[in-house]
Write a protein that holds these residues in place. Sequence first.
Motif, mmCIF file in Angstrom:
data_model
loop_
_atom_site.group_PDB
_atom_site.id
_atom_site.type_symbol
_atom_site.label_atom_id
_atom_site.label_comp_id
_atom_site.label_asym_id
_atom_site.label_seq_id
_atom_site.Cartn_x
_atom_site.Cartn_y
_atom_site.Cartn_z
ATOM 1 N N ASP A 41 0.824 -1.206 0.000
ATOM 2 C CA ASP A 41 0.000 0.000 0.000
ATOM 3 C C ASP A 41 0.858 1.255 0.000
ATOM 4 N N ALA A 42 1.458 1.552 1.147
ATOM 5 C CA ALA A 42 2.079 2.857 1.373
ATOM 6 C C ALA A 42 3.367 3.066 0.598
ATOM 7 N N ALA A 43 3.971 1.996 0.134
ATOM 8 C CA ALA A 43 5.190 2.135 -0.672
ATOM 9 C C ALA A 43 4.883 1.894 -2.146
ATOM 10 N N ALA A 44 4.590 0.635 -2.503
ATOM 11 C CA ALA A 44 4.486 0.266 -3.913
ATOM 12 C C ALA A 44 3.293 0.920 -4.606
ATOM 13 N N GLU A 45 2.106 0.804 -4.017
ATOM 14 C CA GLU A 45 0.929 1.329 -4.710
ATOM 15 C C GLU A 45 0.940 2.847 -4.768
ATOM 16 N N LEU A 46 1.412 3.486 -3.730
ATOM 17 C CA LEU A 46 1.496 4.954 -3.755
ATOM 18 C C LEU A 46 2.463 5.410 -4.838
ATOM 19 N N ALA A 47 3.623 4.777 -4.926
ATOM 20 C CA ALA A 47 4.572 5.117 -5.990
ATOM 21 C C ALA A 47 3.964 4.851 -7.356
ATOM 22 N N ASP A 48 3.236 3.740 -7.480
ATOM 23 C CA ASP A 48 2.577 3.421 -8.756
ATOM 24 C C ASP A 48 1.585 4.503 -9.157
ATOM 25 N N PHE A 49 0.776 4.943 -8.215
ATOM 26 C CA PHE A 49 -0.202 5.984 -8.538
ATOM 27 C C PHE A 49 0.493 7.261 -9.003
ATOM 28 N N PHE A 50 1.535 7.681 -8.287
ATOM 29 C CA PHE A 50 2.226 8.909 -8.673
ATOM 30 C C PHE A 50 2.838 8.778 -10.068
ATOM 31 N N ARG A 51 3.483 7.655 -10.342
ATOM 32 C CA ARG A 51 4.117 7.481 -11.643
ATOM 33 C C ARG A 51 3.084 7.308 -12.758
ATOM 34 N N LEU A 52 2.162 6.365 -12.543
ATOM 35 C CA LEU A 52 1.274 5.984 -13.640
ATOM 36 C C LEU A 52 0.223 7.043 -13.920
ATOM 37 N N ASN A 53 -0.169 7.836 -12.935
ATOM 38 C CA ASN A 53 -1.069 8.940 -13.243
ATOM 39 C C ASN A 53 -0.417 9.936 -14.188
ATOM 40 N N CYS A 54 0.893 10.063 -14.117
ATOM 41 C CA CYS A 54 1.605 10.892 -15.105
ATOM 42 C C CYS A 54 1.445 10.303 -16.501
ATOM 43 N N ASN A 55 1.609 8.987 -16.623
ATOM 44 C CA ASN A 55 1.439 8.340 -17.927
ATOM 45 C C ASN A 55 0.008 8.482 -18.435
ATOM 46 N N TYR A 56 -0.965 8.343 -17.532
ATOM 47 C CA TYR A 56 -2.363 8.470 -17.949
ATOM 48 C C TYR A 56 -2.672 9.893 -18.402
ATOM 49 N N ALA A 57 -2.141 10.875 -17.669
ATOM 50 C CA ALA A 57 -2.361 12.265 -18.059
ATOM 51 C C ALA A 57 -1.735 12.547 -19.427
ATOM 52 N N ALA A 58 -0.533 12.017 -19.645
ATOM 53 C CA ALA A 58 0.115 12.204 -20.943
ATOM 54 C C ALA A 58 -0.670 11.520 -22.057
ATOM 55 N N GLU A 59 -1.224 10.356 -21.745
ATOM 56 C CA GLU A 59 -2.047 9.625 -22.718
ATOM 57 C C GLU A 59 -3.254 10.465 -23.135
ATOM 58 N N ILE A 60 -3.880 11.114 -22.166
ATOM 59 C CA ILE A 60 -5.039 11.961 -22.461
ATOM 60 C C ILE A 60 -4.627 13.148 -23.324
#
Length: 577
Positions: free
Chosen positions: A172-191
């Motif tokens: 949760d607090a390490a892996a998933e949080l890092a994933d959200f921060f990184r991958l939301n950047c990719n999703y925003a760029a995709e949009i």
Amino acid sequence: MAFKLSMSQSSPSVRSLGRRVGRVPVIKSRGVATAPFRLPAARNEPNLDYARGSPERAQVEKVLKQMKAQLPLESQSFISGKALSVSNTLQQPLPAEHATTFTHYPLNTPAQINEAIESALAAKESWQNTPFVDRAAIFLKAAELVAGKYRYELIAATMLGQGKNVWQGEIDAAAELADFFRLNCNYAAEILAKQPDRGTDGMWTRVDYRPMEGFIYAVSPFNFTAIGGNLVSGPALMGNVVIWKPSPSNVYASSLVYKILLEAGLPPNVIQFVTGDAEQITQTVLGHREFAGLNFTGSSDVFRSLYAQVGENIGKKVYRDYPRLVGETSGKNFHLVHPTADIDSAVYHTLRGAFEYQGQKCSATSRLYLPESRAQEFLAKLKSEINDITIGSPEEMGAFMGPVIHKASFEKIKSIIDASNKDPSLELIAGGTYDGSTGYYVHPTVYRAKSIDHELFDKEIFGPVLTVYVYPDAEWSSILKKVDQSGGGFALTGAVFAADRTAIREAEDTLRYAAGNFYINCKTTAALIGQQSFGGGRSSGTNDKAGSANVVLRFTSPRTIKEEFFPLNGFRYPSNE
């Protein structure tokens, strides 16, 4: 290793930003220079194992010891990156030792909430004009801080404050949080990259993905530290400003996340961090004309209430726009076992799905359907394995289960267990006990119901209680329909266990609307960001799919721009001649 992250520990750039209260530093737009840039490839943060003798286990034990020695910890609320001075505070008990206070947190006043809103709105123009690459760089930096410098502090805070064991804290607090921060950047760029690909000679059409006018209200739950980071990062990446209210049972870990964002370079007034009385904060926010959207994770009843309030205010013309409402809420999730299933695997999946993190995941398995021909085998193994489940404080590394989050939750589950133990239509298979003397501990509990219509198949418990129904093998098809109709109107997650592909196909098709996340030979929990986007329909939410570009798009207001490169030399059409 110091675990208290304060402004004084932040980078020089953050300290200088903290002095610029009320505005975001102006960053000169460089659209041409930024256009060809590409983000790092999408990836998931690897999980550490925390095996006995491992360096990561030693590190987290060290931080846990330091943190525990300094209880109660101080939690703060922030306007424009500055901690507020408050006269009234509330406290959160330690779930594993409820006589001990884990943290004190501020009770913000309506005036302070309005100040936070106005401060965010003052930052809006500068933030939305900040080039996307600069916004993304902040969250990519934050991901590195989460995965590295502050990994163990975040995990330890989540373990103590939310009652998670080390593995649940890690994912949760390490892996998933890092994933959200990184991958939301990719999703925003995709949009941002999505542009019309069909045109007419002499014309050019393009789309400007604007942030919402106004501000976004993010309400995060107690059970995942990562969710707060997700709820604020998606809207902020698209140029929105955000008011963030975390759960009272997740204030301290969430405040660490906020401070990490400041250290990563987030201008201090883009996200405001407020705490206190949830109803009072929400009334203030929802009554503001500039309220533009809600990003919510929590109970279905609360979300319905918020939806109703917003609807009423829309009718009164309180808002300029129709606010965007995104909600991921409750579940009553099922495991459906076919006679051809691998029983051992299905049992292990059920144990994890129902009892990891004490059943306090919205995706937790809480209803189970077994074929008559395999029920005895399944239940015998399930009961045997439950006897091996270790229960204890999160500080005990060998504990599989810990406490539930607080007294209200404990009392609710306790009352359900007490009533169920006296119910003649239920057979107790395992558990049925609890211990609230030191911490809020509920033992893994399984009931077998004589009727498929028993209320436990519909009631959300949010604790380690599993209800089982045994069906005649020949009634497989009718059971599918009953599974779809049951579950209290929720439709979040569900799983089928079978080797027969015909049975899998029938289940997948019949249960098409029974779960927003449907798993085949896999438990109902542990969706991975970027791989299994998450969300459900019916009473389980708006199904905007956390961990995908869909939910990020919801916090944009696209503008279509059409440009013509030739003059119009008349107004008549050929048909007018």
